[in-house]
Structures are given as structure tokens and as C-alpha cells.
Scaffold this motif. Structure first.
Motif, PDB file in Angstrom:
ATOM      1  N   SER A 152      37.276  76.876   9.406  1.00 43.22           N
ATOM      2  CA  SER A 152      36.967  77.538  10.673  1.00 43.22           C
ATOM      3  C   SER A 152      36.779  79.038  10.442  1.00 43.22           C
ATOM      4  O   SER A 152      37.294  79.599   9.471  1.00 43.22           O
ATOM      5  CB  SER A 152      38.111  77.316  11.670  1.00 43.22           C
ATOM      6  N   PRO A 153      36.037  79.712  11.327  1.00 45.22           N
ATOM      7  CA  PRO A 153      35.833  81.159  11.167  1.00 45.22           C
ATOM      8  C   PRO A 153      37.151  81.944  11.135  1.00 45.22           C
ATOM      9  O   PRO A 153      37.291  82.895  10.362  1.00 45.22           O
ATOM     10  CB  PRO A 153      34.995  81.536  12.397  1.00 45.22           C
ATOM     11  N   ARG A 154      38.126  81.559  11.957  1.00 46.29           N
ATOM     12  CA  ARG A 154      39.392  82.298  11.982  1.00 46.29           C
ATOM     13  C   ARG A 154      40.144  82.126  10.663  1.00 46.29           C
ATOM     14  O   ARG A 154      40.753  83.073  10.153  1.00 46.29           O
ATOM     15  CB  ARG A 154      40.264  81.850  13.153  1.00 46.29           C
ATOM     16  N   LEU A 155      40.122  80.916  10.107  1.00 44.09           N
ATOM     17  CA  LEU A 155      40.761  80.700   8.810  1.00 44.09           C
ATOM     18  C   LEU A 155      40.061  81.503   7.728  1.00 44.09           C
ATOM     19  O   LEU A 155      40.720  82.124   6.879  1.00 44.09           O
ATOM     20  CB  LEU A 155      40.744  79.213   8.451  1.00 44.09           C
ATOM     21  N   ARG A 156      38.742  81.533   7.745  1.00 45.25           N
ATOM     22  CA  ARG A 156      38.007  82.290   6.738  1.00 45.25           C
ATOM     23  C   ARG A 156      38.318  83.783   6.848  1.00 45.25           C
ATOM     24  O   ARG A 156      38.444  84.479   5.840  1.00 45.25           O
ATOM     25  CB  ARG A 156      36.505  82.034   6.887  1.00 45.25           C
ATOM     26  N   ALA A 157      38.467  84.277   8.084  1.00 44.98           N
ATOM     27  CA  ALA A 157      38.838  85.681   8.276  1.00 44.98           C
ATOM     28  C   ALA A 157      40.242  85.937   7.734  1.00 44.98           C
ATOM     29  O   ALA A 157      40.496  86.963   7.093  1.00 44.98           O
ATOM     30  CB  ALA A 157      38.768  86.040   9.761  1.00 44.98           C
ATOM     31  N   TRP A 158      41.152  84.990   7.979  1.00 41.12           N
ATOM     32  CA  TRP A 158      42.534  85.130   7.483  1.00 41.12           C
ATOM     33  C   TRP A 158      42.542  85.168   5.954  1.00 41.12           C
ATOM     34  O   TRP A 158      43.230  86.003   5.353  1.00 41.12           O
ATOM     35  CB  TRP A 158      43.374  83.962   7.999  1.00 41.12           C
ATOM     36  N   LEU A 159      41.785  84.291   5.327  1.00 37.53           N
ATOM     37  CA  LEU A 159      41.742  84.246   3.863  1.00 37.53           C
ATOM     38  C   LEU A 159      41.148  85.534   3.290  1.00 37.53           C
ATOM     39  O   LEU A 159      41.616  86.038   2.266  1.00 37.53           O
ATOM     40  CB  LEU A 159      40.927  83.035   3.402  1.00 37.53           C
ATOM     41  N   ALA A 160      40.124  86.063   3.955  1.00 39.70           N
ATOM     42  CA  ALA A 160      39.518  87.314   3.485  1.00 39.70           C
ATOM     43  C   ALA A 160      40.504  88.470   3.607  1.00 39.70           C
ATOM     44  O   ALA A 160      40.618  89.318   2.698  1.00 39.70           O
ATOM     45  CB  ALA A 160      38.243  87.610   4.273  1.00 39.70           C
ATOM     46  N   ALA A 161      41.239  88.530   4.718  1.00 38.25           N
ATOM     47  CA  ALA A 161      42.231  89.597   4.894  1.00 38.25           C
ATOM     48  C   ALA A 161      43.354  89.458   3.872  1.00 38.25           C
ATOM     49  O   ALA A 161      43.840  90.460   3.329  1.00 38.25           O
ATOM     50  CB  ALA A 161      42.793  89.554   6.316  1.00 38.25           C
ATOM     51  N   ALA A 162      43.759  88.217   3.596  1.00 37.29           N
ATOM     52  CA  ALA A 162      44.789  87.988   2.577  1.00 37.29           C
ATOM     53  C   ALA A 162      44.293  88.432   1.207  1.00 37.29           C
ATOM     54  O   ALA A 162      45.042  89.025   0.423  1.00 37.29           O
ATOM     55  CB  ALA A 162      45.178  86.512   2.551  1.00 37.29           C
ATOM     56  N   GLU A 163      43.019  88.156   0.904  1.00 41.33           N
ATOM     57  CA  GLU A 163      42.461  88.616  -0.372  1.00 41.33           C
ATOM     58  C   GLU A 163      42.510  90.134  -0.461  1.00 41.33           C
ATOM     59  O   GLU A 163      42.845  90.703  -1.513  1.00 41.33           O
ATOM     60  CB  GLU A 163      41.020  88.136  -0.536  1.00 41.33           C
ATOM     61  N   ALA A 164      42.201  90.814   0.647  1.00 41.91           N
ATOM     62  CA  ALA A 164      42.245  92.272   0.656  1.00 41.91           C
ATOM     63  C   ALA A 164      43.644  92.772   0.321  1.00 41.91           C
ATOM     64  O   ALA A 164      43.819  93.684  -0.497  1.00 41.91           O
ATOM     65  CB  ALA A 164      41.803  92.804   2.023  1.00 41.91           C
ATOM     66  N   GLU A 165      44.661  92.169   0.929  1.00 46.23           N
ATOM     67  CA  GLU A 165      46.042  92.589   0.667  1.00 46.23           C
ATOM     68  C   GLU A 165      46.437  92.330  -0.789  1.00 46.23           C
ATOM     69  O   GLU A 165      47.079  93.164  -1.429  1.00 46.23           O
ATOM     70  CB  GLU A 165      46.998  91.855   1.608  1.00 46.23           C
ATOM     71  N   LEU A 166      46.038  91.173  -1.305  1.00 47.70           N
ATOM     72  CA  LEU A 166      46.401  90.823  -2.676  1.00 47.70           C
ATOM     73  C   LEU A 166      45.667  91.701  -3.687  1.00 47.70           C
ATOM     74  O   LEU A 166      46.222  92.068  -4.727  1.00 47.70           O
ATOM     75  CB  LEU A 166      46.109  89.342  -2.928  1.00 47.70           C
ATOM     76  N   CYS A 167      44.420  92.058  -3.384  1.00 41.71           N
ATOM     77  CA  CYS A 167      43.691  92.988  -4.262  1.00 41.71           C
ATOM     78  C   CYS A 167      44.356  94.358  -4.267  1.00 41.71           C
ATOM     79  O   CYS A 167      44.472  95.010  -5.314  1.00 41.71           O
ATOM     80  CB  CYS A 167      42.234  93.108  -3.811  1.00 41.71           C
TER      81      CYS A 167
END
Length: 274
Positions: free
Chosen positions: A131-146
């Protein structure tokens, strides 16, 4: 029965974010055991899938609680259970979410680069069914982990933040009906962006964090401890030590109130910088 499981998970999730995970270990273990037993004796796929989906959601909650308590190995095992349950449920949403959260275990185990690889794998896991919301969550999580991986990945962190903003649905909802494990709206993303920018030492983090603080949901008690940690870090980057101490004290009080080992450790690290 499945609805009862979901209701119990929702109650435990609410108690967790308001009071912390320390007092919920026994309840959470019993809840997972009941669902695992139900899944063991469910025969037909049409019966197994909804039970497995409920187990996947509860297992990610239990894993996050274990991580908050500093029990890294238990958190890892709970995420493995969540991934297996998501596969039984044929749910790419719960599978990707479990993988995404599991990446945080790798950060706490001092493997940040491997964490980034895992969160990127999660985004590629049947991406067309996410879902779009899950994809947004995963992208934000990637930003934090980077950002956690160090200055060499600053550009990756900023790019992931931009993706998260573009992917987040423009609505007033916070959760998807099929993905109740995730809370994400524009306000939450503002806090997340501030968190990432603070980790990167970006002075603009301050405005993002204070904007969220003014409108934060008071029921997210433990998360507010993290917000004050972020504000401490942002003030430290600007040499504003008195403001940093004020927010650090608030972070410490909330971390102690919720029993969060994870945030207590962060508070201690920040204390060493004052």
C-alpha cells in the motif's frame, strides 16, 4: 476468534505506547501462544490466513517491545515469527513491515549497513502489492537507518525522505485498514523527518521537531521521549546547551516512566555530550 485476537493486540498496542512494554511481557507471550496454538490446529487455508495475519501483526508488536526492553535476541526471534506468519497469511504488507522493523534490530546490534540492505530488500518484497502508506513508512525508515549509518549515507537518507513524502497518501487517515501495525500521517512524517535531520546534524531539524511537538498526540508517551532526544541532539548541534539540557531531562523522565531501555541508552549517550 480472529476479531478477538485483533482486539487484544490493539489493546496491548495502546497500553504499550502509553505506559511502555515492561509490564506487558507475560500478557504478550500468552497472547502469541494462543494465536500460535490456533494456527497449529487450523486446517483449511481460508481459516489459517486470517489467524496468521493476526499473528504477524501481534508478533511485530512483541518484537518492537523486546527491542525497546533491550532484548535484542528475543526481538529478532519475534520478527522471524512475524515473517513466517506473514508468509502463511500470504500478506506482502505484513512481511515487508516485519522486515523493515527487523532492520532496527541490526542497528542496535551495531550492523547499520546490513540494516540498510534489509530495509531496501523489504521495499522490493512484492512492491506492487504494498500500500502507499506502507511504502512511505518503509522509505522513511530507510532514511532513518541511512542517517544512523553515518555521514557517507547522508544523500541516501535525504533521497529516502523525499520518496516518503511523495508516497504518503494525501488524506486524514493514520492507518491502513489492512495494515494496522503502522501509524503514519503528515504529522508523524514531520517528526520522522526531524529525527533524520537531527541525526544528520542539519540545523533545519529544529523547526520540524518543534512543529510536531506543538501538535503531538499525547497518547504516544514513549515516542515523545524520542522526540525530546531529537530536540536535545538538534540543540547540541547549535551549541545551545541550556535548551539541550531541558529537553534531555524531559526525555529521561519519559524514558523512565515507560521503562524504555532503548531510550535510556540514548539519553545516556546524549548526557555524555553535554
Amino acid at each position: 476468534m480472529v476479531q478477538s485476537f485483533l482486539d487484544q493486540t490493539e489493546l496491548l498496542r495502546t497500553m504499550d505506547r502509553q505506559m511502555g512494554a515492561a509490564g506487558l511481557v507475560d500478557q504478550m507471550n500468552g497472547h502469541l501462544t494462543a494465536m500460535e496454538d490456533a494456527l497449529t490446529f487450523a486446517i483449511l487455508p481460508g481459516t489459517r490466513r486470517p489467524i496468521a495475519a493476526a499473528l504477524a501483526g501481534a508478533s511485530t508488536l512483541a518484537a518492537w517491545q523486546a527491542l525497546d526492553a533491550g532484548a535484542v535476541e528475543r526481538a529478532w526471534r519475534r520478527y522471524e515469527l512475524a515473517k513466517k506468519a506473514a508468509q502463511d497469511a500470504e500478506s506482502p504488507l505484513y512481511l515487508a513491515h516485519a522486515m523493515g522493523e527487523q532492520a532496527y534490530v541490526l542497528v542496535d546490534a551495531s550492523r547499520p549497513l546490513l540494516a540498510v540492505e534489509l530495509i531496501r530488500d523489504a521495499q522490493r518484497t512484492q512492491a506492487e502489492r504494498q500500500s502507499p502508506r506502507l511504502r512511505a513508512w518503509l522509505a522513511a525508515a530507510e532514511a532513518e537507518l541511512c542517517a544512523a549509518a553515518g555521514p557517507t549515507m547522508e544523500a541516501d537518507a535525504r533521497a529516502a525522505l523525499e520518496r516518503a513524502e511523495a508516497l504518503l497518501p494525501d488524506d486524514a487517515d493514520t492507518r491502513d485498514p489492512d495494515m494496522l501495525s503502522i501509524f503514519l500521517n503528515a504529522g508523524h512524517l514531520t517528526r520522522w523527518r526531524g529525527n533524520v535531520l537531527a541525526k544528520l546534524g542539519d540545523a533545519t531539524a529544529m523547526a520540524e521537531l518543534y512543529a510536531y511537538l506543538d501538535s503531538a498526540d499525547p497518547s504516544f508517551v514513549r515516542a515523545t521521549s524520542g522526540l525530546h532526544c531529537d530536540l536535545t541532539q538538534a540543540h547540541l548541534a547549535r551549541g545551545e546547551l541550556d535548551d539541550a539540557r531541558t529537553h534531555l531531562q524531559k526525555a529521561r523522565l519519559l524514558a523512565n516512566r515507560t521503562g524504555s531501555v532503548r531510550y535510556r541508552r540514548r539519553v545516556e549517550l546524549l548526557t555524555g555530550q553535554l
